[in-house]
Design an enzyme around this catalytic site. Structure first.
Site, PDB file in Angstrom:
ATOM      1  N   ALA A  63       0.851  -1.188   0.000  1.00 17.98           N
ATOM      2  CA  ALA A  63       0.000   0.000   0.000  1.00 17.98           C
ATOM      3  C   ALA A  63       0.885   1.235   0.000  1.00 17.98           C
ATOM      4  O   ALA A  63       2.036   1.189   0.446  1.00 17.98           O
ATOM      5  CB  ALA A  63      -0.882  -0.013   1.244  1.00 17.98           C
ATOM      6  N   GLY A 102       0.510  -4.834   1.101  1.00 17.14           N
ATOM      7  CA  GLY A 102      -0.679  -4.739   0.261  1.00 17.14           C
ATOM      8  C   GLY A 102      -0.466  -5.348  -1.121  1.00 17.14           C
ATOM      9  O   GLY A 102      -1.434  -5.786  -1.757  1.00 17.14           O
ATOM     10  N   GLU A 105      -1.105  -8.851  -0.541  1.00 21.03           N
ATOM     11  CA  GLU A 105      -2.539  -8.989  -0.236  1.00 21.03           C
ATOM     12  C   GLU A 105      -3.373  -8.935  -1.522  1.00 21.03           C
ATOM     13  O   GLU A 105      -4.366  -9.640  -1.664  1.00 21.03           O
ATOM     14  CB  GLU A 105      -2.974  -7.902   0.756  1.00 21.03           C
ATOM     15  CG  GLU A 105      -2.434  -8.172   2.168  1.00 21.03           C
ATOM     16  CD  GLU A 105      -2.660  -7.010   3.109  1.00 21.03           C
ATOM     17  OE1 GLU A 105      -2.218  -5.888   2.787  1.00 21.03           O
ATOM     18  OE2 GLU A 105      -3.277  -7.207   4.159  1.00 21.03           O
ATOM     19  N   GLU A 125       4.411  -5.275   7.301  1.00 20.89           N
ATOM     20  CA  GLU A 125       3.624  -4.257   8.018  1.00 20.89           C
ATOM     21  C   GLU A 125       4.082  -4.068   9.452  1.00 20.89           C
ATOM     22  O   GLU A 125       4.086  -2.960   9.977  1.00 20.89           O
ATOM     23  CB  GLU A 125       2.130  -4.630   8.005  1.00 20.89           C
ATOM     24  CG  GLU A 125       1.424  -4.356   6.685  1.00 20.89           C
ATOM     25  CD  GLU A 125       1.493  -5.532   5.723  1.00 20.89           C
ATOM     26  OE1 GLU A 125       2.349  -6.417   5.923  1.00 20.89           O
ATOM     27  OE2 GLU A 125       0.698  -5.561   4.770  1.00 20.89           O
TER      28      GLU A 125
HETATM   29  N1  3HC Z   1       4.560   3.382  -0.182  1.00 22.48           N
HETATM   30  C1  3HC Z   1       4.985   4.576  -0.612  1.00 22.48           C
HETATM   31  N2  3HC Z   1       6.263   4.837  -0.955  1.00 22.48           N
HETATM   32  C2  3HC Z   1       7.124   3.827  -0.870  1.00 22.48           C
HETATM   33  C3  3HC Z   1       6.752   2.542  -0.441  1.00 22.48           C
HETATM   34  C4  3HC Z   1       5.397   2.328  -0.092  1.00 22.48           C
HETATM   35  N3  3HC Z   1       4.934   1.133   0.301  1.00 22.48           N
HETATM   36  N4  3HC Z   1       7.851   1.749  -0.454  1.00 22.48           N
HETATM   37  C5  3HC Z   1       8.871   2.510  -0.893  1.00 22.48           C
HETATM   38  N5  3HC Z   1       8.427   3.766  -1.148  1.00 22.48           N
HETATM   39  C6  3HC Z   1       9.200   4.908  -1.676  1.00 22.48           C
HETATM   40  C7  3HC Z   1      10.313   5.341  -0.721  1.00 22.48           C
HETATM   41  O1  3HC Z   1       9.824   6.259   0.221  1.00 22.48           O
HETATM   42  C8  3HC Z   1      11.280   5.977  -1.695  1.00 22.48           C
HETATM   43  O2  3HC Z   1      10.787   7.256  -2.013  1.00 22.48           O
HETATM   44  P1  3HC Z   1      11.803   8.462  -2.363  1.00 22.48           P
HETATM   45  O3  3HC Z   1      12.586   8.012  -3.552  1.00 22.48           O
HETATM   46  O4  3HC Z   1      10.898   9.612  -2.596  1.00 22.48           O
HETATM   47  O5  3HC Z   1      12.662   8.614  -1.144  1.00 22.48           O
HETATM   48  C9  3HC Z   1      11.150   5.116  -2.948  1.00 22.48           C
HETATM   49  O6  3HC Z   1       9.892   4.450  -2.832  1.00 22.48           O
HETATM   50  C10 3HC Z   1      12.234   4.072  -3.100  1.00 22.48           C
HETATM   51  O7  3HC Z   1      12.309   3.338  -1.872  1.00 22.48           O
HETATM   52  P2  3HC Z   1      13.715   2.904  -1.257  1.00 22.48           P
HETATM   53  O8  3HC Z   1      14.650   4.059  -1.276  1.00 22.48           O
HETATM   54  O9  3HC Z   1      13.410   2.248   0.035  1.00 22.48           O
HETATM   55  O10 3HC Z   1      14.188   1.850  -2.365  1.00 22.48           O
HETATM   56  P3  3HC Z   1      14.944   0.491  -2.170  1.00 22.48           P
HETATM   57  O11 3HC Z   1      15.120  -0.042  -3.526  1.00 22.48           O
HETATM   58  O12 3HC Z   1      16.122   0.655  -1.289  1.00 22.48           O
HETATM   59  O13 3HC Z   1      13.901  -0.467  -1.358  1.00 22.48           O
HETATM   60  C11 3HC Z   1      11.797  -1.531  -0.899  1.00 22.48           C
HETATM   61  C12 3HC Z   1      12.710  -0.878  -1.974  1.00 22.48           C
HETATM   62  C13 3HC Z   1      12.446  -2.813  -0.396  1.00 22.48           C
HETATM   63  C14 3HC Z   1      10.475  -1.839  -1.550  1.00 22.48           C
HETATM   64  C15 3HC Z   1      11.620  -0.575   0.304  1.00 22.48           C
HETATM   65  O14 3HC Z   1      11.250   0.687  -0.202  1.00 22.48           O
HETATM   66  C16 3HC Z   1      10.583  -0.993   1.289  1.00 22.48           C
HETATM   67  O15 3HC Z   1      10.851  -1.818   2.139  1.00 22.48           O
HETATM   68  N6  3HC Z   1       9.365  -0.384   1.208  1.00 22.48           N
HETATM   69  C17 3HC Z   1       8.338  -0.591   2.181  1.00 22.48           C
HETATM   70  C18 3HC Z   1       7.675  -1.942   2.050  1.00 22.48           C
HETATM   71  C19 3HC Z   1       6.535  -2.052   3.032  1.00 22.48           C
HETATM   72  O16 3HC Z   1       6.677  -1.847   4.210  1.00 22.48           O
HETATM   73  N7  3HC Z   1       5.334  -2.421   2.507  1.00 22.48           N
HETATM   74  C20 3HC Z   1       4.166  -2.519   3.300  1.00 22.48           C
HETATM   75  C21 3HC Z   1       3.436  -1.238   3.203  1.00 22.48           C
HETATM   76  S1  3HC Z   1       2.114  -1.136   4.327  1.00 22.48           S
HETATM   77  C22 3HC Z   1       0.866  -2.009   3.571  1.00 22.48           C
HETATM   78  O17 3HC Z   1       1.040  -2.548   2.515  1.00 22.48           O
HETATM   79  C23 3HC Z   1      -0.433  -2.007   4.317  1.00 22.48           C
HETATM   80  C24 3HC Z   1      -1.377  -3.013   3.804  1.00 22.48           C
HETATM   81  O18 3HC Z   1      -1.410  -4.127   4.652  1.00 22.48           O
HETATM   82  C25 3HC Z   1      -2.753  -2.449   3.690  1.00 22.48           C
END
Ligand code: 3HC
Length: 706
Positions: A63, A102, A105, A125
């Protein structure tokens, strides 16, 4: 709005490609795109199956976290999932790269899943302090069982495609061209007349019993110390036994609760702070991604000591070729041993295969003349922490290397500005403050001087990214960001508390209960009290501090009580054990040092220990900001959560101070200023922010400077 989902007809299959760089987060535009594509397909009788895939590297990172604090707009992810599940034709997810949160999911709501063999699937998450809130706690147990789902969600770590297949999370794992293989999978479904298979209609094969819950909590106890989200995860997974509609409603209400929690706000703050700290903001903005930097393939490290060898290992781990240079053959021999034993330990612990270790060891060459560094793309000086020795090395490197090559100095105490003056090109000199062990620690402080060029800084950011470290820029000042706050704030106060009557065990335990990975005295014993004493002696050449600044640690060093390595420090360690045992000799020493200084000892409770250590940390953190050593309060939080063991779920010291309220923080600081004297002088920044009811977070938004 740009189209975030492409749609294409491939024979009987409608192909939906998520196209939302950089990570295919499922933002509003993606949800609309998926919804519209499904509606378009429903009107097209030629389409007999749908395939959801990605037009980018990742299937989806989940998400869109930036949408969490605002109204998300329809369709919600849950509405998209319902449309998928109840589609009259089968919908398949083709997973390449990452399918996280997400993203996974979404895939779990599809009727079938095909993954590339290199794909990774996970539910991170919990690292953001939330539960999977788009059906993850209900569909994952239906696909892999409740026990396995609990472990996967509590760990937050992605699993491989093959493991996912074993668990029943994906139907097929393919090699080569994912899209091609997934289209064939869809065509087979159509030919065989296999239709939709809604995950929500399945039942959960096992139920969670208390023993299973306890063992899962124990397995993840270290990562989840002090956290509360795990209880919400358990509650939600238990609801997966109920009919799907009921379970999903329970999940939605728990997800809302987790999203609003302090823990989640803090963890999301750190997530974005870590990404923001790798950029510079403000008037002289450079963005590392936009500034041209030469490719880095070969690195030279000057100095074959523990630090130099560790830095070399860090680069070899990142698949770069490294040369360790030292003019002392004995040091080179020792370095080879350090490198070998580091990799042997990684193999022993099952972190890497022997073949990988061999390949990395082959990347590291050892050389004894500086002439051999001339073709390195980057040189890091990591010789003995002595200003004249380092200056000499930098001068020689300056004449040996083309003017555009960056020269980094690895120092924790010396003035990088003074070192840079030893070169004809100070613009290419910066500090890289690696932490011990250099190959495993997450934090990298990048130290800029007045002369450091944007290009050199951009190179330093690139290095941090290559090494998968979190980078924070510090201006060149006493202790940079982290050590300044540790020495003038946190550790100093811990020692002061010992003089006033607390025991080392009491101070350590109180701070460990607060959430620190390890209390200050145990940290000193681990790193070596002599290391601290030497570092402070170097720092005092920049700027001294009055007695009783670390009088106990320095006295222990004089006594040869260097810490774990000598079996005696603030504590005693018997027969090489890591267990810290209180030692009356140390208590007597502390009493003597206190009485020499006329300090009256008394009972001190844990609340006072925590309050004084944390408030002094925050106060010095604010000074670091007002002096411009750190650009943003969020950067300070990143330094402390990634390098100094501050509990991540409290967001870092400055975020934590905001949650306490800066007026309350100031009141405490003033109280100790009155009681304990000048070193508790309130930072002007805190006075200013508190007087206007503001916060560090607001200050970052309006005034942070590069
Ligand atoms: N939402 C919005 N922005 C995100 C994002 C997300 N889920 N994941 C990454 N980004 C953004 C980062 O903020 C960054 O933005 P910027 O360039 O403006 O600074 C850009 O994407 C690139 O991210 P990274 O610098 O972290 O890139 P990497 O290649 O080093 O890593 C990644 C990629 C492994 C995907 C890492 O970004 C990551 O771990 N992201 C989060 C994953 C996560 O926690 N997902 C769960 C989200 S919560 C959810 O899904 C809720 C659901 O259950 C409803």
């Amino acid at each position: 709005m740009a189209r975030a989902v492409t749609f294409d007809e491939r024979g009987p299959v409608g192909l939906m490609g998520i196209d939302n760089p950089p990570v295919n987060a499922i933002s509003h535009s993606v949800r609309c795109g998926l919804h519209d594509a499904m509606a378009q397909a429903a009107k097209n009788p030629r389409i007999k199956a749908l395939l959801i895939t990605s037009d980018g590297k990742q299937f989806s990172a989940g998400a869109d976290i930036t949408e969490f604090d605002r109204p998300q707009g329809e369709p919600s992810l849950q509405q998209v999932q319902t449309a998928i599940e109840f589609s009259s034709i089968p919908i398949v997810a083709a997973i390449g790269g990452l399918a996280l949160g997400g993203g996974l999911e979404l895939a779990m709501a599809c009727h079938y899943r095909v993954a590339h063999k290199d794909a990774k699937l996970g539910m991170p998450e919990i690292t953001l302090g939330i539960i999977p809130g788009a059906g993850g706690t209900q569909r994952l147990p239906r696909l892999i069982g409740a026990g396995a789902a609990l472990n996967m969600i509590l760990s937050g770590t992605p699993i491989s495609a093959l493991e996912a297949k074993d668990k029943g999370l994906v139907d097929d794992v393919v090699e080569g061209d994912l899209r091609h293989a997934a289209l064939s999978f869809c065509e087979r479904l159509v030919q065989e007349g296999r239709g939709p298979r809604p995950t929500c209609n399945r039942s959960v094969s096992d139920s969670l019993d208390e023993a299973e819950i306890a063992s899962a909590l124990l397995a993840h106890a270290r990562a989840l110390k002090g956290r509360s989200t795990q209880q919400l995860v358990i509650e939600a997974i238990k609801a997966s036994r109920l009919p799907f509609a009921q379970g999903i409603a329970i999940e939605a209400s728990i997800a809302q609760k987790s999203l609003a929690s302090r823990e989640s706000l803090a963890l999301r703050h750190v997530f974005f702070a870590e990404r923001e700290s790798g950029k510079l903001s403000g008037a002289s903005t450079i963005h590392n991604k936009r500034t041209q930097t030469p490719a880095i393939q070969r690195v030279a490290v000057i100095g074959a000591g523990t630090m130099g060898s560790g830095i070399a290992v860090a680069f070899a781990d990142a698949a770069l070729d490294v040369m360790i240079n030292d003019n002392d053959p004995a040091s080179l021999t020792r370095s080879r041993e350090v490198v070998s034993s580091t990799y042997a330990s990684s193999v022993r612990r099952g972190r890497i295969a022997q073949s990988v270790a061999d390949e990395r060891i082959r990347r590291i060459r050892h050389a004894h003349t500086l002439a051999e560094v001339a073709d390195a793309d980057l040189v890091i000086e990591a010789v003995f922490e002595d200003v004249e020795t380092k200056k000499d090395v930098l001068t020689r490197l300056d004449s040996a290397l083309p003017a555009e090559r960056v020269i980094a100095t690895n120092t924790s105490t010396l003035s990088v500005t003074e070192l840079a003056r030893a070169t004809a090109h100070p613009e290419r000199v910066l500090g890289l403050h690696f932490f011990v062990p250099a190959h495993a620690s997450r934090l990298l402080e990048i130290v800029r001087t007045e002369h450091t060029s944007p290009e050199s800084l951009a190179t330093a950011f690139r290095i941090a990214k290559l090494l998968k470290k979190v980078a924070v820029v510090s201006r060149d000042a006493f202790g940079f960001i982290g050590n300044r706050m540790m020495l003038d704030g946190y550790f100093r106060e811990a020692e002061q508390l010992l003089l006033e009557g607390a025991t080392p065990a009491q101070v350590d335990t109180a701070l460990e209960n607060f959430g620190f990975a390890m209390g200050p005295q145990r940290v000193s014993d681990l790193g070596g009290n002599d290391v601290g004493t030497k570092a402070r002696a170097q720092l005092f050449k920049r700027d001294s501090r009055p007695d009783p600044y670390f009088v106990i640690a320095d006295r222990l060093t004089e006594m040869g009580r260097l810490g774990q390595k000598t079996g005696r420090g603030f504590y005693t360690y018997e027969n090489g054990s890591r267990e810290a045992v209180s030692d009356p000799e140390v208590h007597n020493l502390i009493e003597k040092l206190a009485s020499d200084r006329g300090i009256r000892r008394r009972e001190i409770n844990d609340e006072e220990i925590i309050e004084r250590c944390i408030l002094s940390l925050v106060n010095v953190g604010a000074m670091v900001l007002e002096e411009g050593t750190a650009a943003r309060a969020a950067d300070v939080d990143v330094v402390w959560t990634s390098g100094y063991g501050f509990p991540r779920h409290l967001g870092g010291p400055m975020f934590y101070a905001d949650t306490l309220g800066l007026s309350h923080v100031l009141e405490g600081i003033r109280h100790y200023h009155e009681k304990l004297g000048h070193y508790w002088r309130p930072a002007r920044l805190i006075e200013r922010l508190a007087s206007s009811g503001s916060s560090f977070e607001a200050w970052d938004r309006t005034s942070a400077s590069p």
